[in-house]
Design a protein around this motif. Sequence first.
Motif, PDB file in Angstrom:
ATOM      1  N   ILE B 367      71.001   9.797  64.143  1.00 18.92           N
ATOM      2  CA  ILE B 367      70.284   9.977  62.875  1.00 18.92           C
ATOM      3  C   ILE B 367      68.926  10.586  63.169  1.00 18.92           C
ATOM      4  O   ILE B 367      68.166  10.047  63.979  1.00 18.92           O
ATOM      5  CB  ILE B 367      70.100   8.632  62.145  1.00 18.92           C
ATOM      6  N   LYS B 370      63.469  12.380  58.543  1.00 20.55           N
ATOM      7  CA  LYS B 370      62.739  13.478  57.915  1.00 20.55           C
ATOM      8  C   LYS B 370      61.537  13.929  58.722  1.00 20.55           C
ATOM      9  O   LYS B 370      61.163  15.098  58.699  1.00 20.55           O
ATOM     10  CB  LYS B 370      62.239  13.042  56.526  1.00 20.55           C
ATOM     11  N   MET B 398      76.693  12.736  62.894  1.00 22.92           N
ATOM     12  CA  MET B 398      75.286  13.121  62.927  1.00 22.92           C
ATOM     13  C   MET B 398      74.755  13.183  61.514  1.00 22.92           C
ATOM     14  O   MET B 398      75.420  13.716  60.631  1.00 22.92           O
ATOM     15  CB  MET B 398      75.140  14.522  63.525  1.00 22.92           C
ATOM     16  N   ASP B 399      73.566  12.652  61.319  1.00 24.85           N
ATOM     17  CA  ASP B 399      72.941  12.707  60.000  1.00 24.85           C
ATOM     18  C   ASP B 399      71.540  13.259  60.230  1.00 24.85           C
ATOM     19  O   ASP B 399      70.690  12.595  60.801  1.00 24.85           O
ATOM     20  CB  ASP B 399      72.911  11.301  59.401  1.00 24.85           C
ATOM     21  N   ILE B 400      71.321  14.487  59.780  1.00 21.06           N
ATOM     22  CA  ILE B 400      70.071  15.181  60.110  1.00 21.06           C
ATOM     23  C   ILE B 400      69.304  15.497  58.846  1.00 21.06           C
ATOM     24  O   ILE B 400      69.807  16.182  57.960  1.00 21.06           O
ATOM     25  CB  ILE B 400      70.402  16.472  60.874  1.00 21.06           C
ATOM     26  N   ARG B 401      68.074  14.971  58.771  1.00 17.95           N
ATOM     27  CA  ARG B 401      67.312  15.086  57.529  1.00 17.95           C
ATOM     28  C   ARG B 401      66.117  16.017  57.641  1.00 17.95           C
ATOM     29  O   ARG B 401      65.193  15.933  56.839  1.00 17.95           O
ATOM     30  CB  ARG B 401      66.802  13.701  57.114  1.00 17.95           C
ATOM     31  N   THR B 402      66.099  16.857  58.641  1.00 18.42           N
ATOM     32  CA  THR B 402      65.021  17.828  58.738  1.00 18.42           C
ATOM     33  C   THR B 402      65.625  19.097  59.307  1.00 18.42           C
ATOM     34  O   THR B 402      66.660  19.049  59.958  1.00 18.42           O
ATOM     35  CB  THR B 402      63.893  17.335  59.662  1.00 18.42           C
ATOM     36  N   ASN B 403      64.960  20.240  59.063  1.00 27.19           N
ATOM     37  CA  ASN B 403      65.527  21.453  59.648  1.00 27.19           C
ATOM     38  C   ASN B 403      64.926  21.741  61.017  1.00 27.19           C
ATOM     39  O   ASN B 403      65.423  22.562  61.761  1.00 27.19           O
ATOM     40  CB  ASN B 403      65.321  22.663  58.725  1.00 27.19           C
ATOM     41  N   ASP B 404      63.851  21.024  61.334  1.00 24.72           N
ATOM     42  CA  ASP B 404      63.175  21.296  62.600  1.00 24.72           C
ATOM     43  C   ASP B 404      63.796  20.456  63.704  1.00 24.72           C
ATOM     44  O   ASP B 404      63.147  19.626  64.326  1.00 24.72           O
ATOM     45  CB  ASP B 404      61.683  20.967  62.444  1.00 24.72           C
ATOM     46  N   ALA B 405      65.069  20.657  63.914  1.00 28.36           N
ATOM     47  CA  ALA B 405      65.779  19.866  64.914  1.00 28.36           C
ATOM     48  C   ALA B 405      66.790  20.768  65.611  1.00 28.36           C
ATOM     49  O   ALA B 405      67.227  21.773  65.053  1.00 28.36           O
ATOM     50  CB  ALA B 405      66.503  18.702  64.241  1.00 28.36           C
ATOM     51  N   ASP B 406      67.123  20.406  66.797  1.00 33.28           N
ATOM     52  CA  ASP B 406      68.051  21.211  67.586  1.00 33.28           C
ATOM     53  C   ASP B 406      69.109  20.261  68.105  1.00 33.28           C
ATOM     54  O   ASP B 406      68.880  19.516  69.059  1.00 33.28           O
ATOM     55  CB  ASP B 406      67.255  21.841  68.739  1.00 33.28           C
ATOM     56  N   ILE B 407      70.229  20.245  67.428  1.00 33.51           N
ATOM     57  CA  ILE B 407      71.250  19.247  67.745  1.00 33.51           C
ATOM     58  C   ILE B 407      72.524  19.930  68.200  1.00 33.51           C
ATOM     59  O   ILE B 407      73.043  20.810  67.519  1.00 33.51           O
ATOM     60  CB  ILE B 407      71.594  18.408  66.491  1.00 33.51           C
TER      61      ILE B 407
END
Lengths: 249, 469, 362
Positions: B367, B370, B398-407
Motif C-alpha cells: 500500500i 497519498k 498493490m494499492d497506490i494512491r499517488t502518482n509519484d511512485a515507482d512500483i
Amino acid sequence: MALLEINDLSVAVNEKRILQGITLSIGEGETHVLMGPNGAGKSTLGLSLMGSPGYVRESGTILFDGQDLTELSADKRAKAGIFLSFQNPIEVPGVSLSSFIRNAIHEQTGQPVKLFSYQKKLAAAMELLSMDPSYADRDLNVGFSGGEKKKAEILQMLLLQPRLAILDETDSGLDVDAVRTVSQGVEAYQESRNGALLIITHSTRILESLHVDRVHILVKGRIVRTGDASLIEEINRNGFEQFIQDGDR
Amino acid sequence: MADNRQAVQDIDRSLYDFKDDESGQEFYRIEEGLTEDIVLQVSEEKNDPDWMREFRLKCLGIYDQTEMVPWGPAIDGLDMGRIATYVRHKGEMKTDWADVPEEIKNTFERLGIPQAERESLAGVGAQYDSELVYHNVREEVAAQGVVYTDLESAIRGEYAEMIREHFMHLVPPTDHKFAALHGAVWSGGSFVYVPKGVKVEIPLQSYFRLNAKGAGQFEHTLIIVDEGADLHFIEGCSAPKYNVANLHAGCVELYVAKKARLRYSTIENWSKNMYNLNTKRAIVEEDGVMEWVSGSFGSAVSFLYPSTILKGDRSRMEYTGITFSGAGQNLDTGAKVVMQGEDTSCVISSKSIAKDGGIGTYRSSVIVGKNARRAKASISCDSLMLDSRSRSDTIPAMDIRTNDADIGHEARIGRISDEAVFYLMSRGIPEADARAMIVSGFADSVSKELPLEYAVEMNNLIKLEMSGG
Amino acid sequence: MNAIQVNTLPSPTYRFLRVNDSILEVPGGIAPADDSAWKGLLPAGGLSIREIREAETDGFAKIAGGMGDAADRLFQEAGVRPWVLGVPAGSSGETVYLPVKAAGGRAQLHALCVEAGEGSDVTVILDISGEEAGCAAAKGLTGISVRIRAAQDAKVHLIPVQRLGSTIRHFEDIGAVCAERACVRLTTLCLGGSGGHLGAKCTLAGEASSFDSETGYYVRGDAELDINAVAAHQGKQTDSRMIFRGVLADRAKKTLRGTIDFLTGSSDSVGDEQEDTLLLSPDVENRSVPVILCAEESVDGRHGATVGQLSEDMVFYMCSRGYSKEQARRLIVQARLKSVASRIPEGRLRWEVEQWIEREIG
C-alpha cells in the motif's frame, strides 16, 4: 575390445528418426572427430551417448567398456567415465561453479573431497584455461558469456577426468585465443588421463593442434565416410558438398 | 492439593477419547474454547500487573466477537478445547516420548539433533541446557547495555513502562481473531532493547530460550532498537517442534527507530500437525532499515505475513523468504508493507516450492499512501512446482494512491527444468540429488542471508524434504 | 437502484484491500435494448444474425463471463434475448461492425452470442458510443454481454471500442470458450465514460487453444474503472496473453484483477500477463491484483506490472531528437493506447480512434 562400441544405432527424437545405423568404435586414448553439415545429427549422437531423455534408441547397441549403456541413467554413465561438454550449457542459479564440481567429484568417486587440495587443483585448471578465478564462486553458468560457458565445461572435464570426453561444438562462439586455450585444456586432458575424445564439430579450428586418430563424416543421420586425419584437410578444401551427395546415394 | 488432583484428572481426560464409564459416574466435561476463568488463571500464574490482566480479558472479548477470515487455508482441524486445556495446564502438560510421532523422531535423527534437545523440542521432559548458552549471551551483550530477557519478568522490571507503551500497539487485538487470542493467553517470549548507537555483533537467538514449559506457542516477542542501533535476531530453528495442542499463535512486534537497523530471521519447521498463525509487524522511523529473512518448512497450516510500516522518510524494508509446502501442508505466506513516509523503498523477494500435494500460496499487499512521494517498490515471486498433485498460487496486490511512485512487480511459476536435471546427472549426480540441488539453488537467495549454521540447517531441511523424509 | 456484486476475484484475499469484488449499481428499470438494426449490417460470406433459439440458451449460458453470476442473472431477469452471430465453418476474414448506442439517460442491456464454426475466421467490432447531456446521467447505464463459442481451429477477434460521453456508465461482460486450436483475440479500448466494469473470461478447453487479449484504457475526471480478467487453462498446450496498458488522470480510480488459472491437466501451457499503468496526477488511485493459480506442474506462467510515471529516460531520449518535453510526454502517453488501437483493422473506426486519442489525451 574398444572403449566405446556403437553398433548399428538408430535414434529418434520427437518420433522423428535422426540417426540411422551408426556404427563406430573408439579405443582407449584415441581421438575421434565427428563432422558434418548443420542438422546432420551430430549433437544427437552426443546426447544419446550421454542418455538424454527424449532421445529414443530405436535399434542397435552402445557398449562402453563392454557394458551395455542402454538401461543406464545419465548419472550412471557419468560414473562409468563418460563426459559430455554441452553445446548450450544450462544455467543453474544458486549453485556455485566450485561447489558443483566438487559435489560431482564426490558423487563419482564416492569419496569425500579434501577441500584444500581440491581448491588447488581447481585454481590450476582455471589458470590453464585463462579463466578469472572469481568465476569459481559465481553461480554455474549464470550470466556467463558463450565462451566462458564453454571454458567452464572444459574445466569440469579436467577435474572430473572421464575416460571418454565428448565435446559438442566446443569451439563455436569462441574467439581465436579462446580456441587455443581450450585446445590446451583438451591436450592436458589427453596427456594426464590418456582420455579418449569424440570431438563433434562442423569447423576444424579446434583440431589444428590436436592429434586425431579417426574422422567420421555424418550426413543426414548416417556416417557416409570414415578415414584418418587427412579427411580434415579434404573438408577444409572442399567442404561437405561431395559427402552430402554421397549421403543421398 | 485437591486442585492439583483435579487438574491431573482434566489432563487425562483431554488426552484420550471419552469412553463409556461403566461405573456410571458423571463425566467431568471440559469446556470448549476459552473462558474468562482460564484467562484469569493464566494471568494469576504469570503474576500479571493489573493492566495486563484487564488487557487479557478485553482481548478475550474481542476474540469471541471476531470472525475468521473468509480466505486462505481452512482451520477446521484446530481443536480449541485441547488448546484451552493446554493453556491452563502448560506446566504439567508433558508429552510422553512414546507418543511423539515416528516421523518427528526420524527427522530429529536425520538432522542429527542431540537426544536431550530432542526431548525438549518434543515437549517432553526437562529443560534444555541451552539455558546455559542463553545466560552467557545475555552477559556478553549486557556489557553493551543491551537488555535481552524474558518478557514475563520484564513486565514488572525497570522496563515496565516502556513495555506497557509498546505491548500490542503495533499489533492490536482487533487486527484479527488470533491476535485477540494471543492477547488473551500469551505467555513467554523475549524482550530486547538495544540502546542508542549500539551495534550488537552476535545475533540473538530465541532458540536459546526453548524449554519444555514454554514451547513458544503463544510467545510474544517485543524488540525495540533505538536510534542508530543495529541488531540481528533469529527466531526458531530447523528442527521440528512438536506439541499435541497444535496452535502457534505468537506475536512479534518490532520497533526500529531513526537510523536503526533490525534484521529478523526465522526458520520455522513446526511439526506437521501445527496451525501456525503467527503475526509479525515492524514499524520503521526515518532512515531506519528493516530486513526480514524467512524460511517456512513446517506446520500443517500457516498464515504468515510479516508486515512493515514504513513510517519515517527514507525508511526501507527488505523481505527475502522461502516457503516449502509438502504433503498435507497448506502454507499461506507473504509480506505486507505500508509506505507512508517520503522516499521510502522496499524489496520483496519470495520463493515458493510445492510438492506431494502440498499447497503453497504467496499473498502480499503493498500500500502506497497519498503522501508517500517517490516511493519505490520491487516485488518478485518465483514458484516451483514439483508435480501436478500440488498447488501453487500467487496473489499479490498493490494499492497506490499517488502518482509519484515507482512500483514494479513480477512473478513466475514453473517446474524444474529437465535440461537442468540432465545436465547435473551428466556430471554423475543421481537424479534425486540433482533435483535437490536445483531446489537448494532456488532457495539460495534466502540461505545467503542467514548465518552459516542456519544456512546449512536450511539446506539439510531441503535435502530432507526432497528425499521424501 | 440495486447493487450487484461483480468482478469477483477467483481466489479472495485480505479484506482490508477491498479488491475481492466490486459493486455495480443497476437502476431498477433496466431493460433490453433494441438492436434489431444489427440484422441488416452483415457482410457477405454466409454470416447470419438472428435471435437466439430456445435450445441454444443453456449452451451459451454455460459459458462463464468475467463479471460473474450476478451479471448473468441481471440479463436473465431483465428478459434479454441475445442476438446470435453465426459464422459458418471455413468462412474466413469477415469483419462485422455492430454499433452500440447509449440512449440518453436510459439503462439498457445489449447481448450478443458468437457461434464460430470450425476453421472460421471473424472479426466483430462493437462500437460503443453516445453522448449524454445534463444530469440525467446517473440513471444512464449501458451494459453489454458477449459470449463466444469458438469451434476447432476457429479464430474470433472481438473488438469493443468504448467512446462514451463523460457522464455515461457502462459495463462489458465477456465470456469465451475455445475448442482445439481455436483462438480468441480480444482488443478492448476503454476511452470515455464516467465509470465502468470490464469482465472477460476465456476458458481454454481445447488442446492448443489460445487467448490473446490487449486492453487499453484512459480514465479521467472522477471516473472509476474496475476490471476482472481470467484466462482459465484447461487443455494441454494452451496459451494465454493478457496485456493491460492504461493511463489514469485527474482523480481517476482503477482496479485491475488479472488471473491466469492453470487447472490440473493443462500441462505444457503458457500464460503471460503484463500491466503497464501510467499515473498522471497525484490524486489517482491504482489497485492491481495480478494472480497466478496453478495446479499443474508442467506450465510456464508469468506476470509483470509496472506502475508509475513516465520514464524520464524515454522523455530525455525524445528530447535529444528534438521533441519538446511536452510533445515527448504526449507522444509517449498516446503511444501506449495507440499500440492497442493498432489491432483494430484498418478503416474508418481505427482512424477515428487514433484521432480521438490524439485529441483527447495528454
